[in-house]
Write an enzyme that holds these catalytic residues in place. Structure first.
Site, PDB file in Angstrom:
ATOM      1  CE1 TYR A   7       1.261   0.809   4.261  1.00  0.00           C
ATOM      2  CE2 TYR A   7       0.843  -1.552   4.218  1.00  0.00           C
ATOM      3  CZ  TYR A   7       1.429  -0.439   4.805  1.00  0.00           C
ATOM      4  OH  TYR A   7       2.200  -0.595   5.925  1.00  0.00           O
ATOM      5  N   GLY A   8       2.176   1.132   0.082  1.00  0.00           N
ATOM      6  CA  GLY A   8       3.027   2.311   0.244  1.00  0.00           C
ATOM      7  C   GLY A   8       4.113   2.409  -0.799  1.00  0.00           C
ATOM      8  CB  THR A   9       7.730   3.171  -0.412  1.00  0.00           C
ATOM      9  OG1 THR A   9       8.154   2.086   0.410  1.00  0.00           O
ATOM     10  CG2 THR A   9       7.445   4.408   0.435  1.00  0.00           C
ATOM     11  CG  LEU A  10       7.431  -2.310  -0.921  1.00  0.00           C
ATOM     12  CD1 LEU A  10       7.048  -3.507  -0.054  1.00  0.00           C
ATOM     13  CD2 LEU A  10       8.782  -2.529  -1.562  1.00  0.00           C
ATOM     14  CD  GLU A  82       7.913  -3.176   4.288  1.00  0.00           C
ATOM     15  OE1 GLU A  82       8.143  -2.222   5.062  1.00  0.00           O
ATOM     16  OE2 GLU A  82       7.392  -3.019   3.184  1.00  0.00           O
TER      17      GLU A  82
END
EC number: 4.3.2.8
Length: 149
Positions: A7-10, A82
């Site tokens: 949901y983010g920087t990936l 992570e």
């Protein structure tokens, strides 16, 4: 093989997406887009403006993201990337499929691993909650990539 919801920087077009494309980290294949079945608070916090999904199911928004099929090698890499289990914890959640590239159809629900955190400063609960994350979004909080820290 396992499904992972990011949901983010990936996500595609975000600063850390390249790690999903690097075969040295294992195998990852984009499967589609989805949203968490339950709402969660997605906040941008800390000195590096990192997106954090707080493990508070039932609060916030159903969060938009991408679904990837990954092998065990990539899953282990992502755990390390992570900071699991200290920074983020990997849990299983239901994700509603919005678009799908493989078998399955929009409207289906799939179980995915998700990296969220139950260990955060209490004031983060009061930050603005986001439905989706973009490092260049209107929130004005620019992510500071790892290589610049």
């Amino acid at each position: 093989m396992a499904l992972v919801f990011v949901y983010g920087t990936l996500k595609q077009g975000q600063p850390n997406h390249k790690v999903l494309l690097d075969c040295a980290n294992g195998f990852a294949a984009f499967q589609g887009r989805g949203r968490t079945a339950k709402p969660y608070p997605l906040v941008i916090a800390g000195e590096h403006s990192i997106p954090w999904l707080l493990h508070l199911p039932g609060r916030g928004h159903s969060v938009l993201g991408e679904i990837y099929r990954v092998d065990e090698h990539m899953l282990c890499f992502l755990d390390d990337f992570e900071g699991c289990p200290d920074m983020y914890q990997r849990t299983k959640v239901q994700v509603e499929v919005l678009t799908w590239e493989g078998e399955g159809f929009p409207g289906d629900s799939v179980q995915c691993f998700l990296y969220s955190t139950a260990t955060y400063p209490p004031e983060w609960v009061h930050l603005p909650y986001h439905e989706s994350y973009d490092s260049e979004g209107p929130h004005g909080l620019r992510y500071n990539p790892r290589e610049n820290r």
